[in-house]
Design a protein around this motif. Structure first.
Motif, PDB file in Angstrom:
ATOM      1  N   SER A  32      83.248  82.243  12.736  1.00 38.35           N
ATOM      2  CA  SER A  32      82.385  81.321  13.826  1.00 38.35           C
ATOM      3  C   SER A  32      81.898  82.193  14.027  1.00 38.35           C
ATOM      4  N   THR A  46      74.461  70.470  10.831  1.00 37.42           N
ATOM      5  CA  THR A  46      75.343  70.962  11.861  1.00 37.42           C
ATOM      6  C   THR A  46      77.041  70.339  11.297  1.00 37.42           C
ATOM      7  N   TRP A 257      84.041  76.452  16.642  1.00 37.49           N
ATOM      8  CA  TRP A 257      82.318  76.218  17.504  1.00 37.49           C
ATOM      9  C   TRP A 257      81.984  76.311  18.499  1.00 37.49           C
ATOM     10  N   THR A 260      78.981  79.030  18.946  1.00 36.55           N
ATOM     11  CA  THR A 260      78.329  77.795  19.003  1.00 36.55           C
ATOM     12  C   THR A 260      77.770  77.537  20.099  1.00 36.55           C
ATOM     13  N   TYR A 261      78.848  77.175  20.489  1.00 34.40           N
ATOM     14  CA  TYR A 261      78.545  76.609  21.991  1.00 34.40           C
ATOM     15  C   TYR A 261      77.625  77.392  23.335  1.00 34.40           C
ATOM     16  N   PRO A 383      86.909  70.168  13.836  1.00 33.68           N
ATOM     17  CA  PRO A 383      85.339  70.635  13.362  1.00 33.68           C
ATOM     18  C   PRO A 383      84.667  69.829  12.724  1.00 33.68           C
ATOM     19  N   GLY A 387      81.342  68.050  14.967  1.00 29.00           N
ATOM     20  CA  GLY A 387      80.287  68.512  14.142  1.00 29.00           C
ATOM     21  C   GLY A 387      79.487  67.520  14.417  1.00 29.00           C
TER      22      GLY A 387
END
Length: 429
Positions: A32, A46, A257, A260-261, A383, A387
């Motif tokens: 991650s 993504t 995630w 990335t968020y 996940p 995506g």
């Protein structure tokens, strides 16, 4: 056997399990941290990254039941050392990949080799700790995943900033290889531990520690189809299985995630995101310790098992629903606050392994642990689903999705688990 003084070797063993869990989650979560740079270099979108995240969990879940069966039948000292070496090598090799296919293959390999880890953890604690101390012990070793992530995420971010994402995987793999050697030389089951006192051994056994008799330890029961049946025919077991799936949903969001968020959706600087991302894990660390020690405290004070064991989990699952609050603010303080509350709830609910220890038939503790982690592991598809939900750059539907699953977990523990007591198959009565 030493019998002149009372030893407390079980706490040394607990520290070893704790460190193993930290390394276990280090090798799950480093992807991650590397995701943004890795996607940029390899040109991964993504949707594809969602499957990279899920590759680990698909195979991790699929191998839970076989892993649990093996955990029941192979010495934990030897078995844990072998799988530690194998998943650490797969982690290290990720530093040399140049294709999406190779990355997915190695993530899947880590899932395969880590699959027996939590059934082994539960077996080790069930052997080394009496029932009245077990929730605390489970809380301590499970807290390793949260404390490790809370403090390691900033460290991993700095390692990647210095050595690149490839260096991050190589360093992670080397750490696991070193620990595999340490585990092999220092871990022993209670009856095989040369420096445990007779009084501590009796204390563990009298309190419900599953150390077994000297003869039975040498005679491993053959696996039968009926053993597998016992893991799936009881409503109370399905209650904890479904609950574990729901807890897994929010765990997978944070493991995959979440960084990335923060970087892509909330626009935070990469290094700064590593420190912000650690906050929910730190909250989860305090949550699980509070849950475990409170649960054992209530048990010792005479509260029913249903209250002392269920209450922290149900309250925790309710708190994870706070994650939805992040959809209604752009202030980074409140965003992290809502996610920290969800993380704290995730921690409270993470003593769920105590139900495997208290409910599962004694002969199939590892098998039921495998089934428990298998159903929970099916949340690995979360996940991949996220995506697709965030493909247009909006994470709001994903947080709503996780909140709904958390509510299902509350209902599962409330209405399905019922009375908390050891299942004794009819043929054993």
């Amino acid at each position: 056997m030493i019998d002149k003084t009372t030893t407390k070797k079980r706490y040394n063993i607990l520290v070893m399990v704790f460190i193993t869990v930290v390394i276990n989650y280090l090798d799950r979560a480093n992807i991650s941290v590397a995701a943004f740079a890795l996607r940029t270099e390899l040109g991964i979108n993504t949707e594809q990254m969602g499957w990279v995240f899920s590759a680990f969990g698909i195979f991790y879940a699929a191998l839970q039941i076989p892993g649990g069966i093996l955990a029941d039948r192979i010495k934990s000292r030897f078995f844990y050392s072998i799988i530690l070496v194998l998943w650490s090598l797969a982690t290290l090799f990720q530093g040399f990949i140049n294709s999406l296919a190779a990355l997915i293959g190695l993530r899947a390999s880590i899932g395969v080799f880590e699959a027996p880890s939590y059934p082994i953890n539960n077996l080790v604690v069930s052997r080394w700790f009496p029932e009245k101390e077990r929730a605390s012990a489970i809380a301590v070793y499970t807290s390793g995943q949260f404390l490790g992530l809370a403090f390691l995420l900033p460290v991993l971010t700095l390692i990647q900033d210095s050595l690149g994402w490839r260096g991050l995987f190589i360093v992670s793999g080397i750490i696991g290889l070193v620990w595999a050697v340490i585990w092999y030389f220092f871990y022993r089951d209670p009856r095989d531990h040369k420096s445990i006192s007779e009084s501590e051994l009796k204390y563990i056994e009298k309190g419900g520690g599953l150390i077994g008799s000297k003869n039975k330890e040498k005679e491993k029961k053959k696996f039968t189809v009926n053993d597998l049946k016992q893991a799936f025919i009881y409503k109370k077991l399905w209650g904890i299985y479904i609950g574990q799936f729901c807890l897994g949903a929010i765990t997978w969001f944070f493991l995959t995630w979440f960084p990335t968020y923060l970087v892509e959706f909330r626009g935070l600087d990469f290094v700064k995101s590593g420190f912000y991302a650690s906050v929910p894990y730190l909250a989860a660390f305090f949550g699980i310790l509070l849950s475990g020690f409170t649960s054992d405290f209530l048990t010792k004070k005479g509260f029913s098992v249903e209250v002392s064991r269920k209450a922290p989990i149900i309250i925790g699952m309710l708190m994870t629903i706070f994650i939805i609050g992040a959809n209604y603010t752009d202030d980074i303080f409140f965003i992290i606050l809502f996610l920290a509350l969800a993380g704290f709830g995730m921690g409270l609910a993470s003593i769920a392994w105590v139900f495997v220890s208290l409910i599962a038939p004694k002969e199939n503790l590892g098998l039921v642990g495998g089934a428990f982690n298998f159903i929970g592991g099916l949340s690995v598809f979360i996940p991949a689903i996220i995506g697709y939900l965030v493909a247009d750059g909006d994470f709001s539907p994903a947080l709503i999705f996780i909140a709904v699953i958390s509510l299902i977990g509350v209902l599962s523990y409330t209405f399905m688990v019922g009375k908390v007591e050891r299942i004794v198959p009819k043929e054993n009565v």
